[in-house]
Design an enzyme around this catalytic site. Structure first.
Site, PDB file in Angstrom:
ATOM      1  N   GLY A  37       6.277  26.355 -53.014  1.00 32.82           N
ATOM      2  CA  GLY A  37       5.299  27.397 -53.356  1.00 32.82           C
ATOM      3  C   GLY A  37       4.393  27.802 -52.204  1.00 32.82           C
ATOM      4  O   GLY A  37       3.303  28.309 -52.410  1.00 32.82           O
TER       5      GLY A  37
ATOM      6  N   LEU B 215       6.865  30.455 -47.895  1.00 36.07           N
ATOM      7  CA  LEU B 215       7.727  30.471 -46.704  1.00 36.07           C
ATOM      8  C   LEU B 215       9.162  30.806 -47.101  1.00 36.07           C
ATOM      9  O   LEU B 215      10.115  30.479 -46.407  1.00 36.07           O
ATOM     10  CB  LEU B 215       7.655  29.126 -45.967  1.00 36.07           C
ATOM     11  CG  LEU B 215       6.260  28.698 -45.499  1.00 36.07           C
ATOM     12  CD1 LEU B 215       6.296  27.308 -44.865  1.00 36.07           C
ATOM     13  CD2 LEU B 215       5.679  29.701 -44.507  1.00 36.07           C
ATOM     14  N   SER B 216       9.301  31.429 -48.256  1.00 35.95           N
ATOM     15  CA  SER B 216      10.576  31.989 -48.723  1.00 35.95           C
ATOM     16  C   SER B 216      11.647  30.956 -49.050  1.00 35.95           C
ATOM     17  O   SER B 216      12.799  31.088 -48.653  1.00 35.95           O
ATOM     18  CB  SER B 216      11.143  32.980 -47.706  1.00 35.95           C
ATOM     19  OG  SER B 216      10.354  34.108 -47.662  1.00 35.95           O
TER      20      SER B 216
ATOM     21  N   SER C  68      19.711  18.700 -57.095  1.00 34.21           N
ATOM     22  CA  SER C  68      18.742  18.884 -56.014  1.00 34.21           C
ATOM     23  C   SER C  68      17.951  17.606 -55.781  1.00 34.21           C
ATOM     24  O   SER C  68      17.403  17.025 -56.722  1.00 34.21           O
ATOM     25  CB  SER C  68      17.770  20.015 -56.355  1.00 34.21           C
ATOM     26  OG  SER C  68      16.685  19.978 -55.444  1.00 34.21           O
TER      27      SER C  68
ATOM     28  N   HIS D 125       3.169  43.220 -46.325  1.00 35.64           N
ATOM     29  CA  HIS D 125       3.118  44.116 -47.482  1.00 35.64           C
ATOM     30  C   HIS D 125       3.473  45.547 -47.103  1.00 35.64           C
ATOM     31  O   HIS D 125       2.915  46.488 -47.661  1.00 35.64           O
ATOM     32  CB  HIS D 125       1.733  44.065 -48.161  1.00 35.64           C
ATOM     33  CG  HIS D 125       1.596  42.870 -49.064  1.00 35.64           C
ATOM     34  ND1 HIS D 125       2.156  42.818 -50.317  1.00 35.64           N
ATOM     35  CD2 HIS D 125       0.994  41.675 -48.869  1.00 35.64           C
ATOM     36  CE1 HIS D 125       1.892  41.652 -50.863  1.00 35.64           C
ATOM     37  NE2 HIS D 125       1.200  40.922 -50.010  1.00 35.64           N
ATOM     38  N   ILE D 126       4.382  45.686 -46.143  1.00 40.29           N
ATOM     39  CA  ILE D 126       4.829  47.055 -45.864  1.00 40.29           C
ATOM     40  C   ILE D 126       6.355  47.172 -45.891  1.00 40.29           C
ATOM     41  O   ILE D 126       6.882  48.242 -45.657  1.00 40.29           O
ATOM     42  CB  ILE D 126       4.245  47.647 -44.552  1.00 40.29           C
ATOM     43  CG1 ILE D 126       4.532  46.781 -43.342  1.00 40.29           C
ATOM     44  CG2 ILE D 126       2.749  47.896 -44.708  1.00 40.29           C
ATOM     45  CD1 ILE D 126       4.172  47.489 -42.029  1.00 40.29           C
TER      46      ILE D 126
ATOM     47  N   TYR E  29       1.224  40.857 -56.995  1.00 39.25           N
ATOM     48  CA  TYR E  29       2.210  41.513 -56.110  1.00 39.25           C
ATOM     49  C   TYR E  29       2.697  42.800 -56.750  1.00 39.25           C
ATOM     50  O   TYR E  29       2.695  43.867 -56.141  1.00 39.25           O
ATOM     51  CB  TYR E  29       3.375  40.543 -55.867  1.00 39.25           C
ATOM     52  CG  TYR E  29       4.390  41.039 -54.850  1.00 39.25           C
ATOM     53  CD1 TYR E  29       4.258  40.726 -53.499  1.00 39.25           C
ATOM     54  CD2 TYR E  29       5.478  41.818 -55.231  1.00 39.25           C
ATOM     55  CE1 TYR E  29       5.179  41.168 -52.566  1.00 39.25           C
ATOM     56  CE2 TYR E  29       6.399  42.271 -54.298  1.00 39.25           C
ATOM     57  CZ  TYR E  29       6.252  41.933 -52.972  1.00 39.25           C
ATOM     58  OH  TYR E  29       7.168  42.383 -52.048  1.00 39.25           O
TER      59      TYR E  29
ATOM     60  N   ASP F 117      12.271  39.103 -46.524  1.00 37.58           N
ATOM     61  CA  ASP F 117      12.555  37.664 -46.474  1.00 37.58           C
ATOM     62  C   ASP F 117      14.035  37.377 -46.240  1.00 37.58           C
ATOM     63  O   ASP F 117      14.406  36.566 -45.390  1.00 37.58           O
ATOM     64  CB  ASP F 117      12.095  36.983 -47.774  1.00 37.58           C
ATOM     65  CG  ASP F 117      10.634  37.241 -48.070  1.00 37.58           C
ATOM     66  OD1 ASP F 117       9.901  37.624 -47.141  1.00 37.58           O
ATOM     67  OD2 ASP F 117      10.224  37.086 -49.234  1.00 37.58           O
TER      68      ASP F 117
HETATM   69  C1  GLA Z   1       6.844  38.516 -50.173  1.00 35.95           C
HETATM   70  C2  GLA Z   1       7.994  39.456 -50.491  1.00 35.95           C
HETATM   71  C3  GLA Z   1       8.362  40.303 -49.267  1.00 35.95           C
HETATM   72  C4  GLA Z   1       7.129  40.988 -48.678  1.00 35.95           C
HETATM   73  C5  GLA Z   1       5.984  39.991 -48.496  1.00 35.95           C
HETATM   74  C6  GLA Z   1       4.706  40.647 -48.063  1.00 35.95           C
HETATM   75  O1  GLA Z   1       7.236  37.565 -49.223  1.00 35.95           O
HETATM   76  O2  GLA Z   1       9.128  38.717 -50.900  1.00 35.95           O
HETATM   77  O3  GLA Z   1       9.353  41.240 -49.616  1.00 35.95           O
HETATM   78  O4  GLA Z   1       6.737  42.069 -49.463  1.00 35.95           O
HETATM   79  O5  GLA Z   1       5.733  39.256 -49.684  1.00 35.95           O
HETATM   80  O6  GLA Z   1       4.835  41.197 -46.795  1.00 35.95           O
END
Ligand code: GLA
Length: 388
Positions: free
Chosen positions: A124, A127-128, A67, A34-35, A224, A174
């Site tokens: 969900g 893990l992006s 998919s 979160h930075i 968020y 991410d």
């Molecule tokens: C999510 C967001 C990122 C980042 C993280 C927290 O993954 O997509 O940009 O802010 O949360 O670090």
């Protein structure tokens, strides 16, 4: 994923051979949470779980997309001539967003594609998977249309898709972690300047264990955005007194003065997290350089405590998992990873203790939460690649 299975499925769905196949990873963040949107340093890495695609060029402007994760949706079809967001196009909106901004940036997309996707990132889990999909689409277009899109450009384009096309106010971490992934390395990224450095991450005898709370992240997006606006509000107050561009520019010794200026206990806690987390990233990379794994682990633990007490983005499930991991034999350190409010945590665990670690953490989690967690041993992998 067996490449031949992907190709066979492509054959069945589209009735022809695929031309090429691609892969893009997911990511975990080791420390620096979160930075990214507060101008801080982050330290994520790409993992070998990710998203696969088989592709073949078409002679018209159509995209036909299937998919294996959402077979019930069938083939989703859209055209290069209309790349506006449409709810019924579901997850394919990520692909449309990528195409829209490629065209806007002046890249030529001469024809459509038939595309088949398969992802093995748990759904969900934080893990992006969406950044993985965006970076995969950038790679497919770059290779099949011969575009000169760099990894950094791809990452910035993916962020634009999230922020402006999908409407999620996420930071840059991410997409960068994925686009610039390098096996056995973590990425030290300065989110103020987008300067980065690959740092070797081979801690002999230890594994990164991903622990999934299996908690749905319903509230995640609204919380968020709430954290982001708390930070923005604190920053604008602080800018009256300090010459700073972002919260992470604030010096630790100025925190006491900052508390008076902000005059809002909750906003101050967010600032305290941002400032101290940034310092922990610097200390963690130094500890790694010195092969001081003990300190590295302690910094991960401190990061979790700060995310729990000051940033308040953990919740019962993540806290239970991480506390159980701290208690387990062979753990160097553990913390939540990603946005929080559910999703995943990571633990660095002695290889020989991995099995007993999983058993003990899972049984405590089950007892406390009422359902099981899932565990994956992560390997740090490369960024997007063409497989054939
Ligand atoms: C999510 C967001 C990122 C980042 C993280 C927290 O993954 O997509 O940009 O802010 O949360 O670090």
């Amino acid at each position: 994923m067996e490449l031949s299975l992907l190709q066979q499925k492509f054959n069945i769905v589209f009735g022809k051979e695929s031309e090429s196949s691609f892969f893009a990873p997911g990511r975990v963040n080791l420390i620096g949470e979160h930075i990214d949107y507060n101008g801080g340093l982050v330290f994520p890495c790409a993992i070998t779980l990710g998203t696969y695609a088989a592709a073949s060029k078409r002679h018209d402007n159509k995209f036909r997309v299937f998919s294996m994760n959402f077979e019930n949706l069938g083939i989703i079809e859209f055209s290069l001539d209309d790349l506006t967001y449409q709810k019924e196009h579901n997850w394919c909106n990520y692909l449309k967003g990528v195409l829209k901004y490629l065209l806007e940036a002046g890249y030529k997309v001469p024809s459509g594609l038939d595309l088949l996707f398969f992802g093995n990132i748990p759904n969900g889990a934080g893990l992006s998977s969406s950044a993985s999909l965006e970076m995969l689409m950038c790679k497919i277009c770059t290779d099949l249309y011969g575009l000169s899109l760099s990894s950094t450009e791809a990452a910035l384009l993916g962020k634009k898709v999230e922020n402006e096309y999908i409407g999620v106010n996420s930071g840059i971490m991410d997409q960068f972690a994925i686009a610039l992934g390098k096996a056995n390395h973590a990425l030290l990224l300065d989110c103020n300047t987008t300067e980065y450095q690959h740092v070797p991450f081979e801690i002999e005898g230890y594994s990164i264990i991903i622990m999934n709370t299996n908690k749905r992240r319903e509230l995640a997006d609204s919380k968020y955005n709430e954290r982001r606006s708390e930070c923005e509000s604190a920053l604008s107050k602080l800018q009256n007194a300090f010459d700073i561009k972002a919260l992470c520019d604030l010096k630790e010794e100025d925190l006491t003065k900052a508390a008076d200026i902000i005059n809002h206990p909750i906003e101050f806690k967010r600032v305290k997290h941002a400032v101290t987390e940034n310092i922990r990233v610097i200390d963690a990379t130094k500890a790694l350089e010195n092969n001081d794994l003990f300190t590295f682990g302690k910094l991960l633990n401190a990061s979790h405590i700060s995310l729990k007490d000051d940033y308040e983005v953990t919740g019962k499930e993540l806290d239970t998992l991480v506390a159980a991991a701290w208690d387990a034999d062979g753990t160097l350190g553990a913390r939540m990873t990603g946005a929080g409010f559910g999703g995943c945590a990571i633990a660095i665990v002695e290889n020989q203790k991995a099995e007993t670690f999983i058993e003990s953490v899972n049984s405590k989690y089950l007892k406390e939460i009422g359902y099981e967690a899932s565990f994956y041993i992560a390997s740090i992998g490369n960024g997007p690649i063409q497989l054939n």
